[in-house]
Structure formats: structure tokens, C-alpha cells
Design a protein around this motif. Structure first.
Motif, PDB file in Angstrom:
ATOM      1  N   ASP A  34      55.922  42.964  44.298  1.00  0.00           N
ATOM      2  CA  ASP A  34      55.363  42.824  42.956  1.00  0.00           C
ATOM      3  C   ASP A  34      53.878  43.189  42.946  1.00  0.00           C
ATOM      4  OD1 ASP A  34      57.801  42.019  42.030  1.00  0.00           O
ATOM      5  OD2 ASP A  34      57.339  39.869  42.045  1.00  0.00           O
ATOM      6  N   ARG A  35      53.182  42.748  44.001  1.00  0.00           N
ATOM      7  CA  ARG A  35      51.751  43.051  44.095  1.00  0.00           C
ATOM      8  C   ARG A  35      51.517  44.556  44.233  1.00  0.00           C
ATOM      9  NH1 ARG A  35      46.871  41.005  45.423  1.00  0.00           N
ATOM     10  NH2 ARG A  35      45.531  42.283  46.751  1.00  0.00           N
ATOM     11  N   LEU A  37      49.846  49.872  41.962  1.00  0.00           N
ATOM     12  CA  LEU A  37      50.171  51.260  41.628  1.00  0.00           C
ATOM     13  C   LEU A  37      50.133  51.491  40.116  1.00  0.00           C
ATOM     14  CD1 LEU A  37      53.101  51.892  44.137  1.00  0.00           C
ATOM     15  CD2 LEU A  37      50.769  52.775  44.276  1.00  0.00           C
ATOM     16  N   GLU A  38      50.601  50.520  39.376  1.00  0.00           N
ATOM     17  CA  GLU A  38      50.577  50.625  37.914  1.00  0.00           C
ATOM     18  C   GLU A  38      49.145  50.680  37.398  1.00  0.00           C
ATOM     19  OE1 GLU A  38      51.657  47.350  34.836  1.00  0.00           O
ATOM     20  OE2 GLU A  38      53.536  48.376  35.330  1.00  0.00           O
ATOM     21  N   SER A  70      44.931  40.865  37.251  1.00  0.00           N
ATOM     22  CA  SER A  70      43.947  40.044  37.949  1.00  0.00           C
ATOM     23  C   SER A  70      42.885  40.936  38.581  1.00  0.00           C
ATOM     24  CB  SER A  70      44.629  39.219  39.037  1.00  0.00           C
ATOM     25  OG  SER A  70      45.016  40.031  40.127  1.00  0.00           O
ATOM     26  N   VAL A  71      41.719  40.352  38.849  1.00  0.00           N
ATOM     27  CA  VAL A  71      40.619  41.099  39.448  1.00  0.00           C
ATOM     28  C   VAL A  71      41.016  41.631  40.824  1.00  0.00           C
ATOM     29  CG1 VAL A  71      38.279  40.889  40.385  1.00  0.00           C
ATOM     30  CG2 VAL A  71      38.816  39.924  38.152  1.00  0.00           C
ATOM     31  N   ARG A  72      41.759  40.843  41.584  1.00  0.00           N
ATOM     32  CA  ARG A  72      42.152  41.273  42.936  1.00  0.00           C
ATOM     33  C   ARG A  72      43.049  42.504  42.884  1.00  0.00           C
ATOM     34  NH1 ARG A  72      44.174  36.503  46.689  1.00  0.00           N
ATOM     35  NH2 ARG A  72      43.926  38.179  48.208  1.00  0.00           N
ATOM     36  N   CYS A  80      40.812  45.496  41.881  1.00  0.00           N
ATOM     37  CA  CYS A  80      39.924  45.904  42.970  1.00  0.00           C
ATOM     38  C   CYS A  80      40.688  46.700  44.019  1.00  0.00           C
ATOM     39  CB  CYS A  80      39.251  44.682  43.600  1.00  0.00           C
ATOM     40  SG  CYS A  80      37.916  44.005  42.593  1.00  0.00           S
ATOM     41  N   ASP A  81      41.909  46.262  44.331  1.00  0.00           N
ATOM     42  CA  ASP A  81      42.737  47.024  45.273  1.00  0.00           C
ATOM     43  C   ASP A  81      43.065  48.404  44.703  1.00  0.00           C
ATOM     44  OD1 ASP A  81      42.705  44.977  47.054  1.00  0.00           O
ATOM     45  OD2 ASP A  81      44.753  44.286  46.685  1.00  0.00           O
ATOM     46  N   ALA A  82      43.276  48.458  43.387  1.00  0.00           N
ATOM     47  CA  ALA A  82      43.654  49.723  42.754  1.00  0.00           C
ATOM     48  C   ALA A  82      42.536  50.755  42.841  1.00  0.00           C
ATOM     49  CB  ALA A  82      44.036  49.485  41.296  1.00  0.00           C
TER      50      ALA A  82
END
Length: 380
Positions: free
Chosen positions: A69-70, A75-76, A104-106, A109-111
Motif C-alpha cells: 500500500d505504501r 508511485l501514485e 502523508s508527508v512521509r 517525501c519518498d515520492a
């Protein structure tokens, strides 16, 4: 609160909420526990200390589902943000802020490949940013606009002059730094040309004597010919330039390098400029300029002819420089399959060169600006 007893189920709920794409701040506000408590429980959770029994298959499935899900959310978010990995931290923070209400911010940020800590650090210091840093954000779009309008040709020096004309005083080093941050790079040519040395004819005189700075239009015109490949064949480009303003007065593109090419190019310029008197025409000693037909044509127009010394390109430096810039900034960026494609590209570049390109020799003005000022002063 410090003596309060928490159930294992509550501790798991807190940790799983945090691991489910929520920030530390969001988790602490939701469950009213301290940061040290949260990370202690997280450690216990990850080392399976909450459970005395062995992990079950369902737990493993849930954990895998959370990871999927994460990844899906990251990716979205990437597909929506379309933020380059080479973007500055300021641009990445701006991208994260644009979707904070949705993800979410996390996740965000990963994106954008930005550490969460860097995001919050930037947010904390945003209120204390220096005037210099705030000005960077104002100048960047201006630099990008000038660079793109030049079709990726202009470097830091001409951009500096254009900014000055708009009322912005910016150092070249600063422009170079901001261009690097925005990944703006002058597009390089694809190839280099090679020129053949003409036969020496010392009896053709150089009447210009390298006097390239003229005080009025239509005193001295210079001309030259170059070639461009179209498929497996050479096509030839002839131009005429007024030394006063460095304006390209006319051009012609031909399948053949012959006298008709030079006559056609000169005729267009001569007619457009109103058949000026006391004109000098300077070129190299190529046969297209030295042949009887062309010399007689100029005599009929009462034009004095001047020739550069063979093997001395500096004696026709203005045309040489123009062809060098046109090839570097336009012609050698692509390949051509027909003479029509070359003609279109030359026409487009000459329009840019005459009307928008800043010239160092002209104090970073365009040829059109120089001539407009000259004729305005005549009327004054």
C-alpha cells in the motif's frame, strides 16, 4: 501519565498508526504519548517483544500488505507531482506542500526523494530565510524565461545584461549557480564544419582594413558562404551583414555554390535597403565574389568591392563569427533531409539574431535596437 499502564493492544495500535504513513507529530497528537515512548514501543514492536508467541502467517500478510500500500501511494504521488530528482530542495518542498492534504508527508517525501528531516528543517527555517535566498526564488523564473525564449542558447553573460535591462542587477556567478540548480544547460552542437582554403589572388585589394566598427548603416556590408549537410549532400548558405549594426540584411540557401547565389543574396539586401549610395561590399576571394559577372553587377550598382586576404579569416571576422554562432546555436543541433528544412531553420535563427539576441559587441543590444536608436536620433 508517566505511571499509566498501557495494554499491548494499545501499544501496537500506536506503532501501527505511525508505520501506516503518519508522521511522529501526527502520531503523538493522536494518542497523547511522548516521542521517547513512541520509539521505545516501535523498537519493541519491530523486535517482536510485544508477543510472547511466534508470529503468525496473518501478521506477515498484513505487514506485506502495508508495504505494498505504501509503495502504491508513493508511485501514485510521483505520477501526480512529476518533480525531477534533480530539482532543488525548495522545489521539492513546494511539491510536497501541494499534496499534503491528500497524502502523508512521509509518502510525499519518498515520492520526491527528499528526506523527511530535510522537509521539516526547511519548513522550520523558511520563516527565517535571508533576503538573498528569497530573491533567488524571484530571479529563477526570470532566468528560465530568458533562457527558454533564446531556445537554450544564452549563457550567464547575455542573461545578466537582459536582467539589467529589466532592472535586476545579478552577478554572473549567481546566474550560473541558479542555472545549475534548475539544470539549464546551453545546448551543444552535433558537429563541426571544415573549410577549404581559397586560392590566393593578391591583386584583389582589401579596402576595409579591419575597420569593423562603422558609424552609420549602409556604409560597409560583409558577406560569406558556408555549407550545411542535408542527407548526403551539401547545401550552401550565403548571408550579407551590415557592419554598423551587425544586422543580417539578407540570406539565400542553394543546392549550388555559384554566382547566382551571391547575386540573389546581394539583390535582396540592396533592394530592401533602398539601393544605398557609397556602399562598400567586403568578402573573401571565393570565385562567387571574384568572377566577372558578380564584379560587373556590383559596378552597375556603384558599389566598391573589397576582399579579405586568403587564409586570413580575421579579415572577414564578422561573417565568420556569425556562421560560428548560427551553427553552434541552431544548425548543428539537428540533422536535415532537405534544403527546405535548412532554409526554415536559417530564417528562424536570423529573425532571432536580428531582433532578440543580445550582442556583446553592441553592448548586449540586438541589431534591431541599434538601428532603431540610430534612426530615432536622426529624426530628433
Amino acid at each position: 501519565m508517566s505511571n499509566q499502564k498501557y495494554t499491548i493492544e494499545f501499544k501496537k495500535q500506536v506503532v501501527e498508526f505511525y508505520l501506516d504513513h503518519h508522521t511522529v507529530k501526527e502520531t503523538l497528537q493522536e494518542f497523547h504519548v511522548s516521542e521517547s515512548t513512541l520509539f521505545a514501543w516501535k523498537h519493541q514492536y519491530q523486535t517482536r517483544m510485544f508477543e510472547k508467541s511466534r508470529s503468525t502467517k496473518s501478521d506477515s500478510i498484513k505487514h506485506m500488505q502495508r508495504k505494498l500500500d505504501r509503495m502504491k501511494a508513493v508511485l501514485e504521488a510521483q505520477s501526480i507531482l512529476k518533480c525531477s530528482p534533480n530539482a532543488s530542495n525548495a522545489e521539492k518542498v513546494k511539491a510536497v506542500n501541494s499534496l499534503k492534504d491528500r497524502y502523508s508527508v512521509r509518502i510525499l517525501c519518498d515520492a520526491v526523494n527528499l528526506p523527511t528531516g530535510s522537509y521539516y528543517h526547511y519548513k522550520r527555517r523558511e520563516a527565517y530565510r535571508t533576503l538573498y535566498e528569497r530573491n533567488d526564488e524571484l530571479i529563477k523564473p526570470l532566468i528560465k524565461e530568458i533562457f527558454e525564449n533564446s531556445e537554450y542558447r544564452l549563457g550567464k553573460r547575455p542573461i545578466k545584461r537582459i536582467l539589467e535591462e529589466r532592472g535586476y542587477r545579478v552577478a554572473e556567478e549567481r546566474i550560473a549557480r541558479l542555472m545549475k540548480e534548475m539544470s539549464l544547460t546551453v545546448q551543444a552542437p552535433m558537429a563541426l564544419s571544415h573549410h577549404k582554403k581559397p586560392i590566393s589572388r593578391p591583386y584583389y585589394q582589401n579596402r576595409l582594413h579591419n575597420e569593423y566598427d562603422q558609424i552609420a548603416p549602409n556604409a560597409v556590408w560583409v558577406s560569406d558562404i558556408t555549407y550545411v549537410r542535408a542527407g548526403q549532400e551539401n547545401k550552401f548558405v550565403c548571408v550579407i551583414i551590415d557592419l554598423f549594426s551587425r544586422m543580417v540584411l539578407s540570406y539565400a540557401v542553394s543546392d549550388r555554390i555559384d554566382t547566382m547565389l551571391t547575386i540573389e543574396t546581394f539583390s535582396k539586401a540592396f533592394e530592401w535597403r533602398g539601393e544605398p549610395k557609397s556602399l562598400m561590399f567586403h568578402s573573401d576571394q571565393g570565385v562567387q565574389y571574384t568572377c566577372y559577372a558578380f564584379r560587373e553587377f556590383l559596378k552597375e550598382c556603384s558599389v566598391t568591392q573589397s576582399f579579405a586576404t586568403p587564409g586570413t579569416p580575421t579579415e572577414n571576422a564578422v561573417c565568420e563569427a556569425f556562421f560560428s554562432r548560427m551553427k553552434y546555436e541552431a544548425l548543428y543541433r539537428q540533422t536535415y533531409s532537405s534544403i527546405e528544412e535548412i532554409d526554415e531553420e536559417v530564417s528562424k535563427y536570423i529573425d532571432y539574431y536580428n531582433n532578440r539576441r543580445p550582442h556583446r559587441r553592441l553592448n548586449f543590444k540586438s541589431p534591431s535596437e541599434i538601428e532603431a536608436v540610430y534612426y530615432a536620433n536622426l529624426k530628433a
